[in-house]
Design a protein around this motif. Sequence first.
Motif, short mmCIF file in Angstrom:
data_model
loop_
_atom_site.label_atom_id
_atom_site.label_comp_id
_atom_site.label_asym_id
_atom_site.label_seq_id
_atom_site.Cartn_x
_atom_site.Cartn_y
_atom_site.Cartn_z
N VAL A 63 0.79 -1.54 -0.07
CA VAL A 63 -0.17 0.10 -0.10
C VAL A 63 1.10 1.00 0.09
CG1 VAL A 63 -1.44 1.49 1.44
CG2 VAL A 63 -1.84 -0.39 0.82
N ARG A 64 1.83 1.78 0.88
CA ARG A 64 2.46 2.17 1.09
C ARG A 64 3.35 2.82 -0.15
NH1 ARG A 64 3.60 4.68 5.99
NH2 ARG A 64 2.69 3.09 7.76
N THR A 65 3.95 1.69 -0.97
CA THR A 65 4.42 1.39 -2.34
C THR A 65 3.65 2.37 -3.32
OG1 THR A 65 6.44 -0.19 -1.41
CG2 THR A 65 5.93 0.29 -3.89
N MET A 66 2.41 1.47 -3.76
CA MET A 66 1.11 2.47 -4.40
C MET A 66 1.42 3.41 -4.34
SD MET A 66 -0.65 -1.00 -5.68
CE MET A 66 -1.51 -1.58 -3.90
N MET A 67 1.37 4.19 -3.07
CA MET A 67 0.85 5.58 -2.98
C MET A 67 2.06 6.16 -3.08
SD MET A 67 -1.59 5.42 0.31
CE MET A 67 -2.05 7.08 0.94
N THR A 68 2.81 6.17 -3.23
CA THR A 68 3.95 6.89 -2.81
C THR A 68 5.12 7.12 -4.29
OG1 THR A 68 5.64 5.20 -1.89
CG2 THR A 68 3.99 6.94 -0.42
N GLN A 69 4.61 5.32 -5.48
CA GLN A 69 5.80 5.83 -6.55
C GLN A 69 4.00 5.35 -7.38
OE1 GLN A 69 8.32 2.27 -6.48
NE2 GLN A 69 9.01 2.66 -4.50
N LYS A 70 4.58 6.05 -8.78
CA LYS A 70 4.00 5.66 -9.87
C LYS A 70 4.27 4.15 -10.72
CE LYS A 70 3.13 11.15 -10.99
NZ LYS A 70 3.46 11.60 -11.69
N PRO A 71 3.67 3.77 -11.34
CA PRO A 71 3.23 2.11 -11.91
C PRO A 71 4.04 2.65 -13.23
CG PRO A 71 0.56 2.91 -11.93
CD PRO A 71 2.05 4.17 -11.21
N PRO A 72 5.37 2.32 -13.83
CA PRO A 72 5.01 0.17 -12.81
C PRO A 72 5.80 0.18 -12.22
CG PRO A 72 6.98 0.79 -15.13
CD PRO A 72 5.45 1.62 -14.86
N ILE A 73 5.31 -1.12 -10.91
CA ILE A 73 6.16 -1.08 -9.94
C ILE A 73 5.74 -2.78 -10.18
CG2 ILE A 73 4.92 -0.98 -7.83
CD1 ILE A 73 3.60 1.44 -7.18
N ARG A 74 7.29 -2.83 -9.62
CA ARG A 74 7.31 -4.86 -9.15
C ARG A 74 8.73 -4.66 -8.05
NH1 ARG A 74 9.69 -7.98 -14.91
NH2 ARG A 74 7.84 -6.41 -15.26
N ILE A 75 7.87 -4.66 -6.56
CA ILE A 75 8.35 -5.10 -5.62
C ILE A 75 8.10 -6.35 -5.15
CG2 ILE A 75 8.29 -2.27 -4.92
CD1 ILE A 75 6.20 -3.26 -3.41
#
Length: 358
Positions: A181-193
């Motif tokens: 959740v914290r990653t999606m709220m602070t980073q823009k896609p694309p996301i791979r974590i």
Amino acid sequence: MTDLAQLELDLINAIGSAETAAAVEDLRVAALGKSGSISGLLKGMGALSPDERREQGPMINGLRDRVSSALAARKAELEGAELDARLKAEHVDLTLPSRPRRSGSVHPTMQVMDEMIALFAEMGFAVAEGPDIEDDFHNFTALNFPPKHPAREMHDTFFLRPDPETGERKVLRTHTSPVQVRTMMTQKPPIRIIAPGRTFRKDSDATHTPMFHQVEGLVIDRDIHMGHLKWTLETFVARFFEVDGVDARFRPHHFPFTEPSAEMDIRCDRSGGELKLNQGDSWMEILGCGMVHPNVLRNCGINPDEFQGFAFGMGVDRLAMLKYGIPDLRPMFDADTRWLAHYGFSAFAAPNSASGLS
């Protein structure tokens, strides 16, 4: 030469010829024991006249003292020689370095976590972290948990005391999903974590502990579908267990934060206490996964009509038990150095897929 003089000469010569401390002890018994030759002379003094006792007594006592001194001297000499020979035979060179001692080892949980990180890193995943103490929004609300969901109840979650000002009750995170959740709220896609870390729930038995470890994964991008999720997990499991491939099935399940949701099972044979993949007719659940629920994307500020994604989560400690044949989860948290010496790993063998994970 008197009889006493001859006896003394014979005893002194025998003592001087004795080659071991045991032989000296035998001579002592023969001369000074209860039935010894000198003891017999002392006992016979009772039958002598007073004049004879005055004459013979000092001579016999002197003989006893001289023989005793000779016995003690010879015994000390022989024992000293034996000690010198033993020291020479058992000589230790103090200038040599000491034998190497194993000063420590890596815990199986940390070993497996490093293995998982190494594999996912090669697939392009970054490592994300977050706090162990979370608020209700990040741990429940943002992940689409309804207000009366059982996971919010006291029987499953460790709640902290209410804040005296706001009344808010924070929790020990029940999963590492708040990191997503914290990653999606602070980073823009694309996301791979991936999100490795400690989690806390009120469970305690042979396969559950109140504190355990998880690795969760998250991929957010355009045009992501279940096929990407299936390939990612099948590839990871095969490489983690170091086999060419894995027979897997994805069984429908329910998680509030994914839709559709599934549990991944692998075909295996566990007879004899050993895990054999791709054999037998048994299926074992190994992790949970699914496509990220649109509500979760909206709660984190991501448009579900533009971006999709998948998420998965697995227990690190449980994977360590399966891969390395650990029968009980609880000793992994006992801080027993004997257990760790048996199951631990060298700190100099960093996991990587090129030289081997384990």
